[in-house]
Design an enzyme around this catalytic site. Structure first.
Site, PDB file in Angstrom:
ATOM      1  CE  LYS A  15       0.675  -8.306 -12.013  1.00  0.00           C
ATOM      2  NZ  LYS A  15      -0.806  -8.241 -11.980  1.00  0.00           N
TER       3      LYS A  15
HETATM    4  C1  LIG Z   1      -1.562  -7.045 -12.172  1.00  0.00           C
HETATM    5  C2  LIG Z   1      -2.985  -7.231 -12.578  1.00  0.00           C
HETATM    6  C3  LIG Z   1      -3.726  -6.209 -13.216  1.00  0.00           C
HETATM    7  C4  LIG Z   1      -3.167  -4.820 -13.448  1.00  0.00           C
HETATM    8  O1  LIG Z   1      -2.189  -4.777 -14.431  1.00  0.00           O
HETATM    9  P1  LIG Z   1      -1.198  -3.498 -14.554  1.00  0.00           P
HETATM   10  O2  LIG Z   1      -0.242  -3.836 -15.606  1.00  0.00           O
HETATM   11  O3  LIG Z   1      -0.575  -3.367 -13.198  1.00  0.00           O
HETATM   12  O4  LIG Z   1      -2.066  -2.330 -14.884  1.00  0.00           O
HETATM   13  C5  LIG Z   1      -5.029  -6.493 -13.615  1.00  0.00           C
HETATM   14  N1  LIG Z   1      -5.584  -7.695 -13.387  1.00  0.00           N
HETATM   15  C6  LIG Z   1      -4.916  -8.698 -12.765  1.00  0.00           C
HETATM   16  C7  LIG Z   1      -5.609  -9.987 -12.516  1.00  0.00           C
HETATM   17  C8  LIG Z   1      -3.598  -8.507 -12.346  1.00  0.00           C
HETATM   18  O5  LIG Z   1      -2.943  -9.503 -11.714  1.00  0.00           O
END
Ligand SMILES: *Cc1c(COP(=O)(O)O)cnc(C)c1O
Length: 438
Positions: free
Chosen positions: A107
């Site tokens: 993220k």
């Molecule tokens: C947010 C997240 C996801 C999912 O990603 P999306 O874009 O919401 O599909 C997968 N793995 C981790 C560790 C995350 O923090």
């Protein structure tokens, strides 16, 4: 470049407006009016380019003249001042480690870019933007460290007291400067409710410009296409692979949507596997064309526990609501908690590689995909979305092994927690917001 709403009933807007608003006024999500394209010659020109140069080439096409190229280039260097390793596990399986940023999860890629764009556009408008987020952990930390020190912005984040891990709490409460953490005596739903009330409170809007930083913001999505483009180019250059397959652990489907953008732009990508846990609304849709969201189920891969994914609207829009067209590009595979745990163990035994639960879901989905007839040998890239230390307890229990805290975290773990404790009452949030200097 202009941006439309997926609901098509509001007027197209500039990237500035789409970034500062987040959600379109008609409730839709912003999408680019057209997806920029790289010709085969342009793709060849990008061979040998660094991650940041590929990122810059893509960003220029989405942003046009809205940000001067020199400034855009500085912004990207400032965003991605960490590595994006591509680790080879065996002859046709690669792990793209997207967890080397300051909060150790992918993220960071979206949040850091969004923060700099928000700061740039806010300065142009001569405004101070207040980003308000409710978090149960990972999004909040990426936003806190993404916006840390960015002029013309500040962050107010709400998290449920006692319901986040110690590591998460340190990440949420130590960014300092323009980042304010509110520890709410309630649960995550209380935090969300309070944030929603703030967004519709007319008295607040007289004094503050509020925005959200969740995964619906188009400026969080665009930068996530960078690492698809980069990894597919790495495979092309170093392994002569003209079409990579990506396996994506999915929750809100922002990550996968960004991958679809990279493929449409012309990068050498053949196919996607959308890997989900028991929350399989989208994987079922890909199979039978019926979208029936269900209540969220709690699993080991908690960041993917989403019953009704917010970015699905964008994904559908990109495929004109045609589930067969989507199925040509994307295979959906759902993985159980039992399989996730077994995969963490098996991968450690076979490759001496420690995988956290979200990555393990994707790895297992790739194995299952390969076990079906004609696609056994396609070179596959598994996106690894978090560092194992973020899920330390679960992994230590599964592998019976201690996970070391990486050096990037030592300093953060030692900082003093700084948060204001408030009750789960909107009045307390409003009075905090009103007390911020204008
Ligand atoms: C947010 C997240 C996801 C999912 O990603 P999306 O874009 O919401 O599909 C997968 N793995 C981790 C560790 C995350 O923090």
């Amino acid at each position: 470049m202009i941006y439309f709403s997926t609901h098509k009933s509001s007027i197209p807007v500039s990237l500035k407006k789409a970034t500062l608003e987040g959600l379109a006024p008609d409730g839709g999500l912003y999408v680019p009016s057209e997806i920029p394209h790289f010709s085969p010659e342009e793709i060849t020109m990008l061979e040998g380019a660094s991650f940041n140069n590929i990122a810059l080439a893509i960003a220029k096409k989405f942003i046009g003249n809205d940000i001067p190229p020199d400034q855009l280039s500085d912004m990207i260097d400032n965003c991605y001042n960490f590595e994006t390793p591509l680790v080879q596990l065996n002859n046709n399986t690669f792990i793209e480690e997207l967890f080397c940023g300051p909060t150790l999860a992918f993220k960071d890629y979206g949040a850091r870019f969004l923060a700099r764009l928000t700061g740039f556009f806010a300065a142009e408008e001569n405004k101070q933007i207040t980003v308000l987020v409710a978090t149960s952990g990972d999004t909040g930390s990426a936003v806190a460290y993404g916006f840390q020190g960015i002029a013309n912005t500040r962050v107010v984040l709400l998290y449920p007291s006692g319901k986040v891990s110690h590591l998460q709490e340190q990440q949420l409460t130590t960014a300092g400067n323009n980042v304010h953490a509110l520890e709410v005596q309630g649960d995550f739903d209380d935090c969300q409710r309070m944030v929603k009330e703030a967004f519709v409170d007319p008295t607040l809007h007289k004094s503050l410009t509020l925005t959200s930083a969740n995964s619906i913001n188009i400026s969080r999505l665009i930068p996530q296409s960078f690492y698809y483009a980069w990894a597919s180019m790495q495979l092309k250059e170093n392994y002569g692979c003209n079409k990579s397959l990506f396996c994506v652990p999915s929750g809100n489907y922002g990550n996968l949507t960004a991958g679809v953008l990279a493929k449409r732009m012309g990068f050498p990508i053949s196919h996607f596997i959308a890997a989900s846990n028991a929350n399989d609304s989208v994987t079922r849709y890909i199979d039978d064309g019926r979208y029936e969201p269900r209540p969220t189920i709690t699993t080991l891969s908690t960041a993917m526990d989403v019953g009704n994914p917010s970015n699905f609207a964008r994904l559908r829009y990109l495929y004109h609501n045609d589930h067969n067209a989507m199925g040509n590009d994307i295979s959906g595979i759902s993985i159980s908690d039992e399989e996730t745990t077994a995969t963490i163990k098996a991968v450690y035994e076979r490759f001496n590689y420690i995988m956290e639960p979200h990555t393990a879901v994707a790895f297992r989905a790739l194995e299952r995909y390969r076990s079906t007839a004609d696609h056994d040998n396609a070179p596959g890239i598994v996106l690894s979305t978090a560092h194992p230390v973020k899920f330390r307890e679960a992994i230590e229990e599964t592998l019976n092994k201690k996970i070391e805290i990486p050096v990037q975290l030592h300093e953060m773990m030692e900082k003093k927690k700084c948060a204001s404790l408030i009750r789960a009452d909107y009045k307390e949030l409003a009075s905090f917001l009103n007390g911020l200097d204008q």
